[in-house]
Design a protein around this motif. Sequence first.
Motif, PDB file in Angstrom:
ATOM      1  N   ASP A  41     -19.539 -47.902 -11.048  1.00  0.00           N
ATOM      2  CA  ASP A  41     -20.476 -48.703 -10.426  1.00  0.00           C
ATOM      3  C   ASP A  41     -20.906 -49.602 -11.483  1.00  0.00           C
ATOM      4  N   VAL A  42     -20.724 -49.504 -12.749  1.00  0.00           N
ATOM      5  CA  VAL A  42     -21.125 -50.414 -13.585  1.00  0.00           C
ATOM      6  C   VAL A  42     -20.078 -51.491 -13.948  1.00  0.00           C
ATOM      7  N   TYR A  43     -18.856 -51.233 -13.796  1.00  0.00           N
ATOM      8  CA  TYR A  43     -17.932 -52.170 -14.222  1.00  0.00           C
ATOM      9  C   TYR A  43     -17.098 -52.795 -12.740  1.00  0.00           C
ATOM     10  N   ARG A  45     -17.800 -53.717  -9.789  1.00  0.00           N
ATOM     11  CA  ARG A  45     -18.773 -53.937  -8.569  1.00  0.00           C
ATOM     12  C   ARG A  45     -18.235 -55.137  -7.747  1.00  0.00           C
ATOM     13  N   ARG A  46     -17.437 -55.910  -8.232  1.00  0.00           N
ATOM     14  CA  ARG A  46     -16.899 -56.943  -7.679  1.00  0.00           C
ATOM     15  C   ARG A  46     -15.388 -57.071  -7.521  1.00  0.00           C
TER      16      ARG A  46
ATOM     17  N   GLN B  89     -29.296 -54.168  -8.354  1.00  0.00           N
ATOM     18  CA  GLN B  89     -28.186 -53.066  -8.906  1.00  0.00           C
ATOM     19  C   GLN B  89     -27.418 -53.705 -10.047  1.00  0.00           C
ATOM     20  N   TYR B  97     -24.829 -52.946 -19.780  1.00  0.00           N
ATOM     21  CA  TYR B  97     -23.930 -53.496 -20.645  1.00  0.00           C
ATOM     22  C   TYR B  97     -24.606 -53.766 -22.078  1.00  0.00           C
ATOM     23  N   ARG B 169     -20.049 -61.196 -19.425  1.00  0.00           N
ATOM     24  CA  ARG B 169     -19.972 -60.353 -18.115  1.00  0.00           C
ATOM     25  C   ARG B 169     -21.321 -60.794 -17.148  1.00  0.00           C
TER      26      ARG B 169
END
Lengths: 95, 331
Positions: A41-43, A45-46, B89, B97, B169
Amino acid sequence: MNRTEWPLWEIFIRSQHGLAHKHVGSLHAPDPEMAVKNARDVYTRRNEGVSIWVIRSADITASSPGEKEPLFEPANSKVYRHPTFFPMPDEVKHI
Amino acid sequence: MYAQMVDTGAKRVRSLDELSPEERAFQERIDADIKIEPKDWMPEAYRKTLIRQISQHAHSEIVGMLPEGNWITRAPTLKRKAILMAKVQDEAGHGLYLYCAAETLGVSRDELIADLHSGKAKYSSIFNYPTLTWADIGAIGWLVDGAAIMNQIPLCRCSFGPYSRAMIRVCKEESFHQRQGFDIMIRLCQGTPEQKAMAQDALNRWWWPSLMMFGPPDADSVHSAQSAQWKIKILSNDELRQRFVDQTVPQADFLGITMPDPLLEWNDERGHYDFGPIDWQELFNVVKGNGPCNRERLSARVKAWEDGAWVREAALAYAEKQAAKAAKQAA
Ligand SMILES: [Fe+2]
Ligand SMILES: [Fe+2]
């Protein structure tokens, strides 16, 4: 309060292009399975990755900035390790 | 900005020969654009300032989810709802991060969160304003995320490695945020007169608070000078604010709505828009905790944290039990 702080994990992601897993950041999770799920979910998502590695931050051994010279200096004098050290005659091709 | 008025502990910026040998070597690395990494030696004030700045930035991302989250259940269509959820989200991701970047400086996540909840740590003033209509979601994406991009792009080049990498990011994801907001504004402005009036009303309410996001004028900021020397602030408050105005006014022209500023005017000589005076008293008041939603925002965060405590404890207890079981089996 600290009793409930989840451990920190370092996250490594392999992108679609067949490159090695690359460090992308860290996150907190109670266990390795949750670390993978949270990393999704954190890293990613795309569509950033096709594979995730998680490693407890506490389990990583790192070189220290103070060791920089003894570790990396020796390579500086070994310029012959680079192809550019050997100039090739112009008439020689494909080398 | 997302980090406003960060205290550096400095009364003035010292010259190179006033620094200790360690500090000087550190400053020279920064001047040579070499990134500082968590294990490198750094002045205590640099470390503390960065913890303040990065955590304030992280808190802003997290608290910033609240005004927008307010509209997820009431988005006008399923598509808009899905888009808004993805956007919110992303903001959670940005917060994570940034918390991780702050933690590399030796502070724990629980400490960071405790400081937010006690009011010791700040978050951006902008999130203390209410989202009254759907048009506010458009205005936030367009203006607030737009202002955030303006500030965050230069920070990709900041001196602290983990912060710079987090910013890279974040920036990759922000332009989606700004565009989805502007897309909402376009739709409203091309809609019925009532819809267009709603868009104008949102712009009226969000314009000045957006300009305040960049922080007080340069002349009033001693901390900015120290932060600039450390390269944790790349462009000044006034520079960023001017860029933001210059970029945004033509976009409002396209929408056919106007900034609530009678003094706003193109200045040919300067090559920039002139704009009216900002009510700094309002900013200081909001930062002090007296904005329209400060109490509501903070209490929502505290409640979420307290209500989630049993989940965090249960997950940890389960993990410990599993680990003990595995150890027993291995023995
Ligand atoms: Fe964000
Ligand atoms: Fe955003």
